[in-house]
Structure formats: structure tokens, C-alpha cells
Motif scaffolding. Sequence first.
Motif, mmCIF file in Angstrom:
data_model
loop_
_atom_site.group_PDB
_atom_site.id
_atom_site.type_symbol
_atom_site.label_atom_id
_atom_site.label_comp_id
_atom_site.label_asym_id
_atom_site.label_seq_id
_atom_site.Cartn_x
_atom_site.Cartn_y
_atom_site.Cartn_z
ATOM 1 N N ARG A 180 -13.057 1.724 2.534
ATOM 2 C CA ARG A 180 -13.138 3.187 2.563
ATOM 3 C C ARG A 180 -12.028 3.676 3.493
ATOM 4 O O ARG A 180 -12.253 4.009 4.649
ATOM 5 C CB ARG A 180 -14.503 3.662 3.067
ATOM 6 N N PRO A 181 -10.792 3.749 2.987
ATOM 7 C CA PRO A 181 -9.654 4.049 3.859
ATOM 8 C C PRO A 181 -9.702 5.465 4.422
ATOM 9 O O PRO A 181 -10.103 6.418 3.736
ATOM 10 C CB PRO A 181 -8.441 3.884 2.929
ATOM 11 N N TRP A 182 -9.243 5.582 5.652
ATOM 12 C CA TRP A 182 -8.960 6.904 6.204
ATOM 13 C C TRP A 182 -7.574 7.351 5.708
ATOM 14 O O TRP A 182 -7.358 8.509 5.395
ATOM 15 C CB TRP A 182 -8.985 6.844 7.732
ATOM 16 N N MET A 183 -6.682 6.376 5.609
ATOM 17 C CA MET A 183 -5.346 6.641 5.098
ATOM 18 C C MET A 183 -4.879 5.383 4.377
ATOM 19 O O MET A 183 -5.179 4.273 4.808
ATOM 20 C CB MET A 183 -4.392 6.979 6.246
ATOM 21 N N THR A 184 -4.161 5.542 3.275
ATOM 22 C CA THR A 184 -3.657 4.363 2.585
ATOM 23 C C THR A 184 -2.278 4.597 1.996
ATOM 24 O O THR A 184 -1.960 5.717 1.560
ATOM 25 C CB THR A 184 -4.621 3.897 1.470
ATOM 26 N N VAL A 185 -1.473 3.553 2.021
ATOM 27 C CA VAL A 185 -0.209 3.494 1.295
ATOM 28 C C VAL A 185 -0.449 2.682 0.032
ATOM 29 O O VAL A 185 -1.178 1.684 0.055
ATOM 30 C CB VAL A 185 0.885 2.809 2.151
ATOM 31 N N ILE A 186 0.134 3.105 -1.090
ATOM 32 C CA ILE A 186 0.168 2.268 -2.292
ATOM 33 C C ILE A 186 1.630 2.039 -2.630
ATOM 34 O O ILE A 186 2.369 2.963 -2.955
ATOM 35 C CB ILE A 186 -0.575 2.905 -3.470
ATOM 36 N N THR A 187 2.051 0.767 -2.529
ATOM 37 C CA THR A 187 3.470 0.420 -2.644
ATOM 38 C C THR A 187 3.928 0.220 -4.083
ATOM 39 O O THR A 187 5.072 0.523 -4.425
ATOM 40 C CB THR A 187 3.758 -0.876 -1.874
ATOM 41 N N ALA A 188 3.063 -0.344 -4.931
ATOM 42 C CA ALA A 188 3.452 -0.712 -6.293
ATOM 43 C C ALA A 188 2.199 -1.011 -7.104
ATOM 44 O O ALA A 188 1.179 -1.433 -6.550
ATOM 45 C CB ALA A 188 4.358 -1.945 -6.282
ATOM 46 N N THR A 189 2.288 -0.790 -8.416
ATOM 47 C CA THR A 189 1.159 -1.128 -9.300
ATOM 48 C C THR A 189 1.654 -1.874 -10.538
ATOM 49 O O THR A 189 1.130 -1.687 -11.629
ATOM 50 C CB THR A 189 0.370 0.137 -9.709
ATOM 51 N N ASP A 190 2.654 -2.731 -10.351
ATOM 52 C CA ASP A 190 3.117 -3.559 -11.459
ATOM 53 C C ASP A 190 2.022 -4.568 -11.794
ATOM 54 O O ASP A 190 1.544 -5.274 -10.910
ATOM 55 C CB ASP A 190 4.394 -4.302 -11.060
ATOM 56 N N PRO A 191 1.604 -4.663 -13.045
ATOM 57 C CA PRO A 191 0.443 -5.491 -13.391
ATOM 58 C C PRO A 191 0.560 -6.932 -12.897
ATOM 59 O O PRO A 191 1.617 -7.560 -12.972
ATOM 60 C CB PRO A 191 0.422 -5.434 -14.920
#
Length: 458
Positions: A180-191
Motif C-alpha cells: 500500500r504505497p504512500w508514493m511509488t515510481v513505475i519505471t517500465a511495464t515491458d511484459p
Amino acid sequence: MELKDIKAVYFIGAGGIGMSAIARFFIHRGVVVAGYDRTPSTLTKQLEKEGMLIHYDENLEEIPHACKDKAACLVVYTAAIPSTHKELTWFRDNGFEVQKRAQVLGILTRTHKGLCVAGTHGKTTTSTMCAHIMHQSHVDCNAFLGGISKNYGTNYILSNTSDYVVIEADEFDRSFHWLRPWMTVITATDPDHLDIYGTKEAYLESFRHYTELIQPGGTLIIHTDLEMKPHVQDSVKTYTYSRDKGDFHAENIKIENGEITFDFISPKGNITDVKLGQPIPINIENGVAAMAMAQLNGCTANEIKYGMETYHGVERRFDFKIRNDRHVLLSDYGHHPKEILQCAKSLREIYPSRKITVIFQPHLYTRTRDFYKEFADALSHFDEVILTEIYPAREQPIPGVTSELIYDNLGENVEKSMIRKEEVLDMVKNRDFDVLVILGAGDLDNMVPEMVKIINAK
């Protein structure tokens, strides 16, 4: 089970990089920490020195007495442990609270402000960068990392004062859905992990669901080029980032004389002349994400600049072992086509006129089956490709799936060969490589210390 109720913790698969970080957290809390692992390693030996009780055979009699009280003992296991494991079965049959590693991290995101980094690739470096910036700042943090920080010699950072916890959010087996993040980075979603997800669409949906788990009033920092569309709560703020565009990005990039500097552009205030302590081009983008997270959580411009300049990297992530005019040797954990492509491009920016050779050990039969053409395309950006057999990890062989699938699809202009893993050291002895990369998530990295000796003796 609440943190305050836990008097003992038992780890099944104690020597895993992520498991050991949680073990260290509980060791520091002063509770009894014990566990099982299949084989001794440098990491398990270090944990034993720090106070953890570890044994290496499935034996109920070796479980400490303090870990046999189900009201006070939490049992933690990894997804790699089979459901038939004797000890795991005993704990379950006797009514213990048994949780995956990711579930325990989920508890921490409910008791601390979780700063999480998710993505197919880049998450270990980005989370370790962010943790270093924050830990050496007045804000401070705890951290659970997916690799060994070269600044601290560990994958765990402890703070007795900070309410922040930096966590690497792993999408394997949908583990990050416990957070349950307070803050999150999402760097990539390559399968990736299509043995788990089945389809690209299911993989992207898993990340979309992850964005729903950000706490009200929290923040999402997302790469500009993702195919996945987030679905956040109304009160969650969203920012974009990349190397050269988005709310957070870099400008005035200078790559020269083995150094990289740039200006950090931010809606919260620009920071000029940022110097990368680990001067690798891909770390410009990773650094932008890490600095964004640190800045949004109160780190000052000077603290951020100092943190970036003093960041030393992560073991096996673009990890230079030898670096001089005659020879360059580095180890890199890249095991997805996009990671391999970024490795090749970064090296080409640093060494535009030198011959770059890669020894690649494919990781998993399913990943090779699903992406062999993409692997071949990415590897074709090196000058020479040497392939070993597939590292199986948790998998059984799949008929027809071998390294030859990649080999046969390599570009026409690439020097290429295939060798057995046992032949690698002899090859290094008998050839004089210019820039040599040991690439993959398998066990080829275990040979790197011997390679260092061989190359330095030439």
C-alpha cells in the motif's frame, strides 16, 4: 499479526536477497530470527554472524523452540519454496501465521510511509539511489532493496527515527499487490514473467491494479513511455518522468572524460549541475526518478546533489570490476531484452570506439521461449555475442527451447559463438578482450572474481 505481537520470525528460504533484508529488520528489532535455506552462501553466513539461526536441511527438530509458539511466531516464505516443503507444511498444519515475503512488506507499508519502486527493469537501481539520497539527508529512511548497495554493503538500511521505508516492489507472482504505497515510481511495464501472467494484457493489468493501491493523498511518478494506463484514486497526485521529457527530466546532459553531469528539471524546483557518482547513461533516467521521489519527500537540493554524487551503485547492476585503458570488465544482472538493450546503448555512449563483447547466460526456459527474437535483437547491439546454456532456476527444460533460438536470430554483422558454462574461464584466459560484459541473472556471475584475477594478470 501486528508488529508488536511478533516475538520470533522463521524464514523458509532465508538466503534470498529480499528475504535477508526482512530478516535483518527483525534482527534489529531484537526478536528471535531463524530459518532454513537449501545451501550455505556468503549471505547466509553473514546473517548467521548477525544473529540469525540458519540450518540447511528440511528438519523439524532444528526449528528453535521460540519459533514453535504460533501466537508469537511469524513464518515467512518465498515463492520459490515448493508447497511440499516439510517445514512449511508443518507450520501450516499447526495453524501458524504463514506469509509470503511480499505480505510482510505490505505490513510495513501500513505502519510506515512506503516509498515503492516498481517496473520490469530499473527498480533495483532506482530504489537504491533513492534510499541513499534519503538516508544521508535530514529526512532519512529505512530500505528493503533487491540488490546489495555498494555504499552500505547490504540490501537493508535501518533508521531508528524515520517513518519512511523505501521498498523495491516486485511484480513477480503479483507480489506488489500486497503493498500500500504512500508514493511509488513505475519505471517500465515491458511484459515479463509470462509463465505467471500468460499474456501481455494480464501483465499490464497487474500494474494498473497496483496503481489503485496507492494510499489516498499519495503520489504516482510514472515513466512517460508506458503502455499501461494507471487508475489512481482521485486524491493521488500523478507526475511523469523520463530522461528528456515529463514533469521531471534532465537537460544539459554532458558525457565526457568518464563523467556525467546534467540539470534536474522539476516542478518543485530545478537542481543544476548534478553529477552521477556512477557515471552510466541509463542512470540519468534512474536518477531523475530517484531525485523526484526524494525531493517530493523533503530532501533539499544540496542533499540530493550530494546523494547522487556519492552513490556507488549496486552489485551486479552495471557493476565495473576492471576499468582501464587496456581492459574493461563489468557484471550486469540484465535478463530482459529491454535491460540488455539499455546496457548495450549505455556502453556504446561510454566507449564509442572500443570493441564490446558480451557473454550472456539466458535466464529461464519460458523467458527464452517467449522473447528469443527480442533477445537476439538487443544482443545484436554488441560487437560480439557469446552464449551459454540457459540457466533454469525454478524451471524444468522445455523441448526445443535452447540458447540456439537466440543464436540463430542474431544480426548478420555480429560475431557470435556458443560455449558451455564450464568453458568460459578458459576462453577468458585464452583471449584478450577489450570491453567484456558478463550478463544475466543466473550463476555466471560467480566466475567474475576469477575473471578479474585472470585479466589483471595479463
